[in-house]
Design an enzyme around this catalytic site. Structure first.
Site, short mmCIF file in Angstrom:
data_model
loop_
_atom_site.label_atom_id
_atom_site.label_comp_id
_atom_site.label_asym_id
_atom_site.label_seq_id
_atom_site.Cartn_x
_atom_site.Cartn_y
_atom_site.Cartn_z
N ASP A 164 -8.55 -4.18 -13.26
CA ASP A 164 -8.05 -3.02 -12.55
C ASP A 164 -6.59 -2.79 -12.91
OD1 ASP A 164 -10.54 -2.73 -11.53
OD2 ASP A 164 -10.00 -3.04 -9.44
N ASN A 186 -13.68 -2.99 -12.41
CA ASN A 186 -14.52 -1.83 -12.19
C ASN A 186 -13.80 -0.51 -12.44
OD1 ASN A 186 -13.23 -2.91 -9.70
ND2 ASN A 186 -13.93 -0.99 -8.81
N ASP A 221 -5.45 -6.17 -10.01
CA ASP A 221 -5.48 -4.89 -9.29
C ASP A 221 -4.08 -4.30 -9.16
OD1 ASP A 221 -8.48 -4.95 -7.76
OD2 ASP A 221 -7.65 -6.87 -8.40
N HIS A 224 -10.05 -7.93 -7.59
CA HIS A 224 -11.03 -7.07 -6.92
C HIS A 224 -10.82 -6.96 -5.42
CE1 HIS A 224 -14.46 -4.53 -7.16
NE2 HIS A 224 -15.34 -5.36 -6.63
N HIS A 240 -16.16 -6.31 -0.59
CA HIS A 240 -16.84 -6.87 -1.77
C HIS A 240 -17.47 -8.24 -1.49
CE1 HIS A 240 -14.91 -3.58 -3.82
NE2 HIS A 240 -13.71 -4.06 -3.59
N TYR A 290 -5.74 2.43 -12.64
CA TYR A 290 -6.38 3.21 -11.58
C TYR A 290 -6.39 4.70 -11.91
CZ TYR A 290 -6.84 -0.85 -8.58
OH TYR A 290 -7.21 -2.06 -8.07
#
Length: 570
Positions: free
Chosen positions: A234, A290, A207, A409, A382, A237
């Site tokens: 990720d 995602n 991320d 995540h 999550h 972004y």
């Protein structure tokens, strides 16, 4: 303030740019001045108190920042990156030439107009070897009036082969016929696979994004001189922006009425430019998260992710960029996709069975798996979101003796005790969540086991995972029996902390690996969490039920019989 620094690559030194390095050892979490091992576990759960004074700077770097601006001319290469192939003998080099276009009337560049050439050789010798690759251009298109379309520069991927293990190479890439070649860069190949052969340091981060927190994470990561970087989903972004470049910390909060989830694709280019000083010298292996889905016209997804990086999918028998595997010395890495089918009847599961059956633990003793959303996270954010994936795949990973699992995540840090099916198990993997790379979304700070924080079960599925199917039923046994959440920090959670950072994995031999988590707010070299993860192959042999796969070749069946018998003798 940046200082020139020598990036040590074996016996050679290569100029590099990093932040000031301060080497300080931390006594945090040490036992009697020594680093604990998983053999001393399971450990009593620890929650490190939230440091409210440190939130970092979650602002994205603007397009005016010199670190993200285009500095090359014409068709000179930029956004240069490395990625591993399936073994030490081959490696991918990727880069971009030409400028992206964004707007209403865009015309894609011709990928055949610029060559894809890498000239290379061993360090200190001439770059007399030449490899040719392929090129492509991708577009992000929207079938809605008022949204801006995007087409990329020309993306080049070249695979080098015939490389020697643990060897320093120098290279330049581009098109020599256009006098458009890069400066000279360097890389070191992975060591040859074997029980006593490992990369020195592997950086694990998730991320990441492109905020000022990201720059702190990357500076800390560079100071640890990694031989390899794993990014567990990720990346840029870009989907936190509208196509006009307007960004937000919460897309659904700010842009709930958009006809499609928009993205601002230039953020990918900014990310590639910022990361080039690191990943043009150190290979990076990425798995989708995602934020890489990025839906566009004709229901296409994951286009930027699949186009910008090179993946050893074909080399590892995968038909997809969303899951693949590779070796790094005596470690076999399995990169799994949570945002594609993972059902037992699906292609990914069948591929995983074959890949696991092909692993020779005498050659690659360590088996490490990564995917984006964690199965074992105790944060409210999550919580149990990937439960369907766990139900489908956990047994298979356990049967084959996966040692460590890395996830992202959740924007915080957490390390588990060895666990299987929510139960402490000395043969289960150690699960480590490192979704704390520094992105612009909020940090996860609340825990599902705290009063009032247990989410409504029906709210936990993510429609991006298995279509939002619900699999997170109440626990049927243990301390949380009859409940959806524990009422205290679960036994499987060894330590959790809400801070930005990254981790370093140092595999020492076929049974011991040192894991160190570094927090951004600390001086370089300080450990926020530190433990030796110890394998016990004699106690946790590969289960004989893996032989149920009747498609396995006789030599593979013999291999596993030999492993099982050998483990019993030990």
């Amino acid at each position: 303030m940046k200082n020139s620094f020598e990036l040590k690559m074996g016996s050679a030194s290569v100029p590099f740019i990093i932040g000031v390095v301060v080497l300080v050892m931390s006594p945090l979490l040490k036992v009697d001045g020594r680093v604990p091992t998983t053999l001393e576990g399971p450990f009593e759960p620890v929650t490190v108190p939230l440091d409210k004074s440190f939130r970092g700077n979650a602002m994205d770097l603007p397009d005016t920042d010199p670190l993200v601006q285009r500095t090359v001319q014409g068709f000179e290469p930029e956004q240069i990156s490395l990625s591993l192939s399936s073994s030490y003998a081959s490696l991918w080099i990727s880069w971009i030439t030409g400028e992206f276009q964004i707007g209403d009337n865009i015309e894609a560049l011709d990928p055949e107009s610029v060559g894809s050439i890498v000239e290379y050789g061993r360090y200190g010798r001439t770059m007399s070897h030449r490899s040719k690759g392929y090129s492509l251009v991708y577009s992000q298109l929207y079938p809605f009036e008022g949204l801006q379309n995007y087409t990329s520069g020309i993306i080049h991927h070249v695979r080098l082969t015939g490389l020697k293990p643990n060897t320093l190479y120098q290279y330049r890439c581009g098109d020599p016929s256009l006098s458009a070649m890069s400066e000279v860069h360097y890389f070191r190949t992975m060591p040859e696979s074997g029980p006593n052969s490992y990369p020195s340091r592997i950086a694990i981060v998730g991320d990441l994004g492109l905020t000022y927190n990201t720059t702190s994470t990357v500076d800390h990561m560079i100071s640890n001189h990694p031989d390899l970087v794993l990014l567990v989903g990720d990346v840029s972004y870009a989907n936190m922006y509208l196509t006009n470049g307007t960004g937000t910390n919460c897309y659904s909060c700010s842009f709930s009425d958009t006809p499609i989830h928009e993205t601002y694709q230039p953020r990918w280019d900014y990310w590639g430019r910022y990361m080039q000083p690191l990943i043009s010298n150190v290979p990076i292996m990425v798995i989708e998260g995602n934020h890489e889905l990025e839906e566009q016209a004709e229901n296409k997804t994951f286009v930027a992710y699949s186009s910008r990086f090179a993946f050893p999918s074909e080399e590892s028998g995968s038909s997809s960029t969303l899951y693949y595997s590779f070796n790094a010395g005596g470690i076999h890495f399995i990169m799994l996709g949570a945002y594609t089918s993972f059902d037992k009847s699906g292609e990914q599961y069948k591929w995983l069975e074959k890949d696991l059956a092909s692993v020779e633990r005498e050659v690659t003793p360590w088996l490490v798996a990564t995917w984006h959303p964690p199965w074992y996270s105790t944060y409210t954010a999550h919580f149990r979101e990937a439960e369907c994936m766990r139900v489908e795949m956990e047994d298979l990973l356990y049967q084959y003796g996966v040692d460590i699992v890395f996830n992202g995540h959740v924007h915080a840090y957490e390390r588990s005790n060895r666990v299987y099916n929510y139960t402490l198990d000395p043969c289960g993997p150690v699960y480590i969540t490192v979704g704390d790379g520094g992105n612009r979304e909020k940090m996860a700070i609340t825990h599902a086991d705290e009063p009032g924080n247990c989410p409504e079960p029906s709210s936990t599925p993510d429609k991006l995972i298995n279509g939002g199917l619900f699999c997170g039923f109440n626990f049927t046994s243990g301390p949380a029996q009859g409940q959806f959440c524990w009422d205290r920090q679960p036994d499987y959670s060894a330590i959790r902390e809400s801070s930005f950072g990254h981790g370093i994995l140092e595999v020492k031999n076929e049974t011991h690996a040192l894991w160190i988590w570094h927090r951004n707010q600390d001086y370089y070299g300080i450990a926020g969490d530190e433990i030796y993860i110890v394998r016990q192959p004699q106690k946790c042999p590969v289960k004989p039920k893996v032989l149920k796969n009747l498609d396995m070749a006789p030599v593979t069946i013999f291999k596993y019989l030999k492993q099982f018998v050998y483990s019993k003798i030990l």
